[in-house]
Structure formats: structure tokens, C-alpha cells
Design a protein around this motif. Structure first.
Motif, PDB file in Angstrom:
ATOM      1  N   GLU A 112      59.003  82.861  -9.847  1.00 29.73           N
ATOM      2  CA  GLU A 112      58.449  81.886  -8.901  1.00 29.73           C
ATOM      3  C   GLU A 112      59.341  81.772  -7.669  1.00 29.73           C
ATOM      4  O   GLU A 112      60.573  81.826  -7.767  1.00 29.73           O
ATOM      5  N   ASP A 113      58.720  81.603  -6.507  1.00 25.79           N
ATOM      6  CA  ASP A 113      59.455  81.482  -5.251  1.00 25.79           C
ATOM      7  C   ASP A 113      59.922  80.041  -5.070  1.00 25.79           C
ATOM      8  O   ASP A 113      59.447  79.289  -4.215  1.00 25.79           O
ATOM      9  N   THR A 114      60.872  79.672  -5.921  1.00 26.35           N
ATOM     10  CA  THR A 114      61.518  78.367  -5.859  1.00 26.35           C
ATOM     11  C   THR A 114      63.029  78.603  -5.849  1.00 26.35           C
ATOM     12  O   THR A 114      63.483  79.743  -6.006  1.00 26.35           O
ATOM     13  N   GLU A 115      63.795  77.562  -5.674  1.00 33.10           N
ATOM     14  CA  GLU A 115      65.252  77.730  -5.686  1.00 33.10           C
ATOM     15  C   GLU A 115      65.709  78.299  -7.029  1.00 33.10           C
ATOM     16  O   GLU A 115      66.535  79.223  -7.080  1.00 33.10           O
ATOM     17  N   THR A 116      65.150  77.767  -8.115  1.00 32.26           N
ATOM     18  CA  THR A 116      65.485  78.278  -9.448  1.00 32.26           C
ATOM     19  C   THR A 116      65.074  79.739  -9.590  1.00 32.26           C
ATOM     20  O   THR A 116      65.820  80.570 -10.093  1.00 32.26           O
TER      21      THR A 116
END
Length: 257
Positions: A112-116
Motif C-alpha cells: 500500500e502507498d502509505t508511510e507504513t
């Protein structure tokens, strides 16, 4: 009789931690072909992450994603994906324990294109999965495998919940590879064997836990000298280490080359 020779990558034709296939392995594969036999790469990697190795050794037949896809002579002859309901179940279990999930398809490992997710992407690429990418929405169709990353305790919990419901390949305390129930390298090999017909002899070479199903279906099973003890106990023959000509020595022993 034509032989189909199925070769795992990591720890079998490629020494752990290396990216270049040794010249003696490449020469052995060329000799397999010169004798009229067919060498296959047979790996847990998806086709994208395996392609550099496939190109190095010069083969056009391969079993990838732990048997989920089979290519013969450059043509895909078989693909099998996670059933939608099973994919949703597995993803749900993983998210109960860790947010670090990657979805594997023909494009590679997707996060997923998230910080995580972007932090996870750096970790994955650091392990050699250069075709990995961050997406705003994870794929839900044509998914081969699901990966979970986390602490030992988190992955232990996932394995407990999924035991008997999916195929689980644990490579370390921090990474878990999950494939649909009933899948495996063995199912991919059976598809390749069916393509060639019954008048072939099959050989399997491997070193790890995801090679068990391969050894169940080949005519001659060979464990590398550096293989896990459980695989050595399962195989017909144990050769020398991958860095000590193990593949060539076994093929000469069985008079394939």
C-alpha cells in the motif's frame, strides 16, 4: 528418454546472498540442453523477480510463484490464482496481527502507498525484490501469493490461524509467504509434465521448505548439501553444496549429462 530438470534458485543454483549465477551452473544447464533435456527454473519467486536469474542461465521454461504459474518455451501454459474469498480471509488474518502485507502478482510484490507501506517497500527491495511497487489500492485479482512481515510473535500468530487453511512458507522470524491451500511447486511440475506427456523423466533439485511438494512428484529428488535436514531426509539423493558443483555432480551420477 527426455528429462525435465527442475532447479530451485536460492541455495540451489544461486548461493545465498549472491546475485550472479556461477559460471559452472550456467555451463551445466547448457549441457542439459545439449543432451536434449529441458532445464526448468522452479522457484517461489514471481516471474518478475526471477527473470534476471532466468536470463542469466538462458532458459525459457520455468515454474514460478511456488507452482502458481508455469511457462514452457516462453509460453505461459498454466496460471492459478488465489480464490477471492480465500484471499480476503488470508488478508484479514494478516491484518489482525500486522499492517505489513504485500500482494504478489505478475507485476511483483505490491504494498500500500502509505508511510507504513513505503517503509516496507524499502525492506522488500533490500531483499532483492526490485520489481516491487507501492500502489494506492492493492490488487485483488490474479494474485499468486500473499506475504506478511512482522515480528516473530506476529508471524507465529498468523501461522497458527492459517495452519491447514493455506500453504505457509516461513523463511525467517520476520517474513512469511502464503499461497493458496493445495498449491505448491509440485502442482506446477505436474502441469509441465502433462504438457510433455508421460514419456519423460523428472528430476528435482532444492534446499528449502518450499521444495517439499516438488520432491513428492518428481521421479528423482535431489537435496543440495546445504539443504535443510528435513528435505535431505525426504529426498532420494543428497549431493554436495550449491557452491561445490552439487547440481552437476548429481546429474552425472544419474547419467543425465
Amino acid at each position: 528418454m527426455k528429462a525435465l530438470v527442475f532447479l530451485d534458485i536460492d541455495g540451489t543454483i544461486l548461493p545465498e546472498g549472491k546475485s550472479k549465477v556461477p559460471k559452472d551452473i550456467i555451463a551445466t544447464i547448457e549441457e542439459i540442453k545439449s543432451k536434449g533435456h529441458v532445464p526448468f527454473i522452479c522457484t517461489g519467486r514471481n516471474v518478475g523477480s526471477a527473470m534476471d536469474i532466468i536470463n542469466q542461465v538462458g532458459v525459457d521454461s520455468y515454474v514460478t510463484s511456488n507452482g502458481q504459474q508455469v511457462t514452457v518455451g516462453g509460453e505461459v501454459i498454466y496460471s492459478s490464482y488465489f480464490p477471492q474469498e480465500e484471499l480476503e480471509f488470508v488478508s484479514g488474518v494478516i491484518h489482525e496481527f500486522t499492517p505489513n502485507i504485500a500482494i504478489e502478482n505478475n507485476e511483483g510484490l505490491n504494498v500500500e502507498d502509505t508511510e507504513t507501506g513505503r517503509d516496507l517497500l524499502k525492506l522488500i527491495i533490500g531483499h532483492g525484490f526490485f520489481d516491487s511497487q507501492a500502489l494506492s489500492k492493492l490488487p485483488t485479482k490474479e494474485v499468486f501469493q500473499v506475504w506478511a512481515f512482522g515480528t516473530k510473535e506476529q508471524l507465529d500468530g498468523i501461522m497458527h490461524e492459517l495452519k491447514g487453511k493455506a500453504e505457509l512458507y516461513r523463511w525467517s522470524d520476520s517474513a512469511l509467504e502464503i499461497a493458496p491451500g493445495g498449491s505448491g511447486k509440485g502442482s506446477g511440475i505436474m502441469m509441465a509434465k502433462r504438457y510433455f506427456g508421460e514419456n519423460v523423466r523428472t528430476f528435482g533439485f532444492g534446499d528449502g521448505v518450499n521444495d517439499f511438494s516438488m520432491m513428492d512428484v518428481v521421479d528423482i529428488s535431489v537435496a543440495m548439501g546445504n539443504a535443510v535436514i528435513e528435505l535431505k531426509q525426504k529426498c532420494d539423493y543428497t549431493t554436495t553444496d550449491c557452491e561445490d558443483g552439487g547440481v552437476e555432480k548429481a546429474l552425472r551420477h544419474f547419467e543425465v549429462i
